[in-house]
Design a protein around this motif. Sequence first.
Motif, PDB file in Angstrom:
ATOM      1  N   GLY A  69       0.815  -1.211   0.000  1.00 18.96           N
ATOM      2  CA  GLY A  69       0.000   0.000   0.000  1.00 18.96           C
ATOM      3  C   GLY A  69       0.848   1.259   0.000  1.00 18.96           C
ATOM      4  O   GLY A  69       0.581   2.205  -0.753  1.00 18.96           O
ATOM      5  N   ALA A  70       1.882   1.281   0.834  1.00 14.30           N
ATOM      6  CA  ALA A  70       2.776   2.443   0.862  1.00 14.30           C
ATOM      7  C   ALA A  70       3.525   2.576  -0.452  1.00 14.30           C
ATOM      8  O   ALA A  70       3.696   3.686  -0.977  1.00 14.30           O
ATOM      9  CB  ALA A  70       3.760   2.309   2.026  1.00 14.30           C
ATOM     10  N   GLY A  71       3.962   1.445  -0.996  1.00 18.14           N
ATOM     11  CA  GLY A  71       4.657   1.504  -2.281  1.00 18.14           C
ATOM     12  C   GLY A  71       3.783   2.030  -3.397  1.00 18.14           C
ATOM     13  O   GLY A  71       4.221   2.827  -4.236  1.00 18.14           O
ATOM     14  N   ALA A  72       2.525   1.590  -3.424  1.00 14.33           N
ATOM     15  CA  ALA A  72       1.600   2.071  -4.451  1.00 14.33           C
ATOM     16  C   ALA A  72       1.365   3.578  -4.322  1.00 14.33           C
ATOM     17  O   ALA A  72       1.278   4.292  -5.331  1.00 14.33           O
ATOM     18  CB  ALA A  72       0.277   1.314  -4.353  1.00 14.33           C
ATOM     19  N   LEU A  73       1.273   4.067  -3.092  1.00 18.10           N
ATOM     20  CA  LEU A  73       1.063   5.497  -2.875  1.00 18.10           C
ATOM     21  C   LEU A  73       2.206   6.323  -3.463  1.00 18.10           C
ATOM     22  O   LEU A  73       1.974   7.294  -4.191  1.00 18.10           O
ATOM     23  CB  LEU A  73       0.925   5.789  -1.384  1.00 18.10           C
ATOM     24  N   VAL A  74       3.443   5.938  -3.129  1.00 19.73           N
ATOM     25  CA  VAL A  74       4.578   6.766  -3.557  1.00 19.73           C
ATOM     26  C   VAL A  74       4.821   6.651  -5.051  1.00 19.73           C
ATOM     27  O   VAL A  74       5.267   7.616  -5.699  1.00 19.73           O
ATOM     28  CB  VAL A  74       5.849   6.399  -2.761  1.00 19.73           C
ATOM     29  N   VAL A  75       4.538   5.482  -5.635  1.00 23.23           N
ATOM     30  CA  VAL A  75       4.717   5.331  -7.089  1.00 23.23           C
ATOM     31  C   VAL A  75       3.630   6.095  -7.839  1.00 23.23           C
ATOM     32  O   VAL A  75       3.900   6.790  -8.827  1.00 23.23           O
ATOM     33  CB  VAL A  75       4.718   3.845  -7.483  1.00 23.23           C
ATOM     34  N   LEU A  76       2.393   5.956  -7.379  1.00 20.85           N
ATOM     35  CA  LEU A  76       1.296   6.686  -8.010  1.00 20.85           C
ATOM     36  C   LEU A  76       1.532   8.192  -7.965  1.00 20.85           C
ATOM     37  O   LEU A  76       1.277   8.899  -8.945  1.00 20.85           O
ATOM     38  CB  LEU A  76      -0.028   6.365  -7.311  1.00 20.85           C
ATOM     39  N   ASP A  77       2.022   8.683  -6.836  1.00 21.45           N
ATOM     40  CA  ASP A  77       2.207  10.115  -6.685  1.00 21.45           C
ATOM     41  C   ASP A  77       3.309  10.647  -7.588  1.00 21.45           C
ATOM     42  O   ASP A  77       3.350  11.843  -7.875  1.00 21.45           O
ATOM     43  CB  ASP A  77       2.534  10.454  -5.226  1.00 21.45           C
ATOM     44  N   GLY A  78       4.200   9.764  -8.024  1.00 20.60           N
ATOM     45  CA  GLY A  78       5.219  10.214  -8.957  1.00 20.60           C
ATOM     46  C   GLY A  78       4.673  10.445 -10.355  1.00 20.60           C
ATOM     47  O   GLY A  78       5.274  11.169 -11.150  1.00 20.60           O
ATOM     48  N   ALA A  79       3.532   9.803 -10.673  1.00 19.33           N
ATOM     49  CA  ALA A  79       2.978   9.914 -12.025  1.00 19.33           C
ATOM     50  C   ALA A  79       1.636  10.615 -12.076  1.00 19.33           C
ATOM     51  O   ALA A  79       1.245  11.134 -13.122  1.00 19.33           O
ATOM     52  CB  ALA A  79       2.828   8.506 -12.632  1.00 19.33           C
ATOM     53  N   ILE A  80       0.936  10.658 -10.951  1.00 19.82           N
ATOM     54  CA  ILE A  80      -0.442  11.134 -10.955  1.00 19.82           C
ATOM     55  C   ILE A  80      -0.541  12.635 -11.209  1.00 19.82           C
ATOM     56  O   ILE A  80      -1.545  13.128 -11.729  1.00 19.82           O
ATOM     57  CB  ILE A  80      -1.117  10.765  -9.613  1.00 19.82           C
ATOM     58  N   ALA A  81       0.513  13.372 -10.829  1.00 21.57           N
ATOM     59  CA  ALA A  81       0.456  14.829 -10.969  1.00 21.57           C
ATOM     60  C   ALA A  81       0.762  15.306 -12.382  1.00 21.57           C
ATOM     61  O   ALA A  81       0.538  16.486 -12.698  1.00 21.57           O
ATOM     62  CB  ALA A  81       1.426  15.486  -9.990  1.00 21.57           C
ATOM     63  N   ASN A  82       1.259  14.429 -13.227  1.00 25.41           N
ATOM     64  CA  ASN A  82       1.617  14.852 -14.590  1.00 25.41           C
ATOM     65  C   ASN A  82       0.435  15.453 -15.345  1.00 25.41           C
ATOM     66  O   ASN A  82       0.565  16.477 -16.018  1.00 25.41           O
ATOM     67  CB  ASN A  82       2.172  13.660 -15.381  1.00 25.41           C
ATOM     68  N   VAL A  83      -0.720  14.796 -15.202  1.00 28.19           N
ATOM     69  CA  VAL A  83      -1.884  15.252 -15.968  1.00 28.19           C
ATOM     70  C   VAL A  83      -2.480  16.530 -15.395  1.00 28.19           C
ATOM     71  O   VAL A  83      -3.332  17.152 -16.032  1.00 28.19           O
ATOM     72  CB  VAL A  83      -2.958  14.142 -16.014  1.00 28.19           C
ATOM     73  N   ALA A  84      -2.054  16.920 -14.190  1.00 24.95           N
ATOM     74  CA  ALA A  84      -2.639  18.099 -13.539  1.00 24.95           C
ATOM     75  C   ALA A  84      -1.794  19.351 -13.726  1.00 24.95           C
ATOM     76  O   ALA A  84      -2.189  20.430 -13.251  1.00 24.95           O
ATOM     77  CB  ALA A  84      -2.825  17.829 -12.047  1.00 24.95           C
ATOM     78  N   LEU A  85      -0.654  19.258 -14.389  1.00 26.84           N
ATOM     79  CA  LEU A  85       0.234  20.419 -14.507  1.00 26.84           C
ATOM     80  C   LEU A  85      -0.448  21.634 -15.141  1.00 26.84           C
ATOM     81  O   LEU A  85      -0.269  22.757 -14.650  1.00 26.84           O
ATOM     82  CB  LEU A  85       1.487  20.042 -15.287  1.00 26.84           C
ATOM     83  N   PRO A  86      -1.240  21.482 -16.206  1.00 31.15           N
ATOM     84  CA  PRO A  86      -1.921  22.680 -16.746  1.00 31.15           C
ATOM     85  C   PRO A  86      -2.857  23.332 -15.738  1.00 31.15           C
ATOM     86  O   PRO A  86      -2.888  24.570 -15.621  1.00 31.15           O
ATOM     87  CB  PRO A  86      -2.692  22.127 -17.954  1.00 31.15           C
ATOM     88  N   SER A  87      -3.616  22.518 -15.000  1.00 33.22           N
ATOM     89  CA  SER A  87      -4.534  23.076 -13.998  1.00 33.22           C
ATOM     90  C   SER A  87      -3.773  23.741 -12.861  1.00 33.22           C
ATOM     91  O   SER A  87      -4.164  24.817 -12.381  1.00 33.22           O
ATOM     92  CB  SER A  87      -5.430  21.964 -13.435  1.00 33.22           C
ATOM     93  N   ILE A  88      -2.690  23.111 -12.421  1.00 35.91           N
ATOM     94  CA  ILE A  88      -1.889  23.688 -11.340  1.00 35.91           C
ATOM     95  C   ILE A  88      -1.285  25.019 -11.776  1.00 35.91           C
ATOM     96  O   ILE A  88      -1.304  26.009 -11.031  1.00 35.91           O
ATOM     97  CB  ILE A  88      -0.787  22.704 -10.910  1.00 35.91           C
ATOM     98  N   ALA A  89      -0.741  25.061 -12.987  1.00 39.76           N
ATOM     99  CA  ALA A  89      -0.131  26.290 -13.491  1.00 39.76           C
ATOM    100  C   ALA A  89      -1.159  27.408 -13.598  1.00 39.76           C
ATOM    101  O   ALA A  89      -0.873  28.569 -13.262  1.00 39.76           O
ATOM    102  CB  ALA A  89       0.517  26.025 -14.849  1.00 39.76           C
ATOM    103  N   GLN A  90      -2.360  27.065 -14.033  1.00 33.93           N
ATOM    104  CA  GLN A  90      -3.400  28.087 -14.192  1.00 33.93           C
ATOM    105  C   GLN A  90      -3.869  28.626 -12.846  1.00 33.93           C
ATOM    106  O   GLN A  90      -3.973  29.848 -12.656  1.00 33.93           O
ATOM    107  CB  GLN A  90      -4.575  27.498 -14.965  1.00 33.93           C
ATOM    108  N   GLN A  91      -4.150  27.735 -11.889  1.00 30.66           N
ATOM    109  CA  GLN A  91      -4.692  28.183 -10.613  1.00 30.66           C
ATOM    110  C   GLN A  91      -3.650  28.874  -9.741  1.00 30.66           C
ATOM    111  O   GLN A  91      -3.986  29.785  -8.976  1.00 30.66           O
ATOM    112  CB  GLN A  91      -5.300  26.999  -9.865  1.00 30.66           C
ATOM    113  N   LEU A  92      -2.391  28.451  -9.842  1.00 34.45           N
ATOM    114  CA  LEU A  92      -1.337  29.069  -9.035  1.00 34.45           C
ATOM    115  C   LEU A  92      -0.598  30.171  -9.791  1.00 34.45           C
ATOM    116  O   LEU A  92       0.391  30.703  -9.282  1.00 34.45           O
ATOM    117  CB  LEU A  92      -0.343  27.994  -8.564  1.00 34.45           C
TER     118      LEU A  92
END
Length: 236
Positions: free
Chosen positions: A46-69
């Motif tokens: 479970g811990a391994g899945a969390l840290v691996v997912l978090d390394g890839a999950i934010a990629n698709v959110a970069l446009p939204s993050i850049a716009q809001q911040l």
Amino acid sequence: MPSVPSTMLLSPAIRSESTASTDTTANESDGLPMPRRLFAIAAILGAGALVVLDGAIANVALPSIAQQLRASPADAVWVITAYQLAVVMFLLPASAIGARFGYRRVFAAGVALFTLASVLCALSPTLPWLLGARCLQGLGAAAVMPLGLALLRFTYPRRLLARAISWNALMVAGATAAGPAVGAFILSEASWPWLFAVNLPIGVLVLAACANLPATSPTKDRIDLWSIALNATMFA
């Protein structure tokens, strides 16, 4: 006449079967008993899945993050880079610290730090805040990744260790492949802070399961701070 051991009176087939039974008992004796083993492997995977997912999950959110911040696309890329950089810089030092103070203790501390940093990421009002929280996430992930593998050796019996390693490899591959899809699904229903907020309940459950991890004896080796600094600087 000298006495003959009773085992010598057995036929070769019976002696072989007796030896195999003894070896099987010895192999069964290491690792954790059931059902504690299931909770321990759930914590590790479970811990391994969390840290691996978090390394890839934010990629698709970069446009939204850049716009809001209100950040440029080039600056927003640091949301990914900061996490990966912290992991690489402190992967080996975290392994040494785990050996010195005990794998379970440092692994659980890594899970706690990762979960707390996820909350800070979700609450980020500015890009520098988010980057700092992502660095903290990377520090927690650096403790989880190597020490999870080390704990597998003490969780499963030796005869099942290859199976445990294969489950861990499957988890890493599956989480890496699922990261973009999971991120896209969350973004279709909520804003980007929820990419990190969802880690809180999962992290708390994993942290609770860490109580079932095997306890390992810490070493008496001194932590070489100079070597840690050189290692982190070289990878940076």
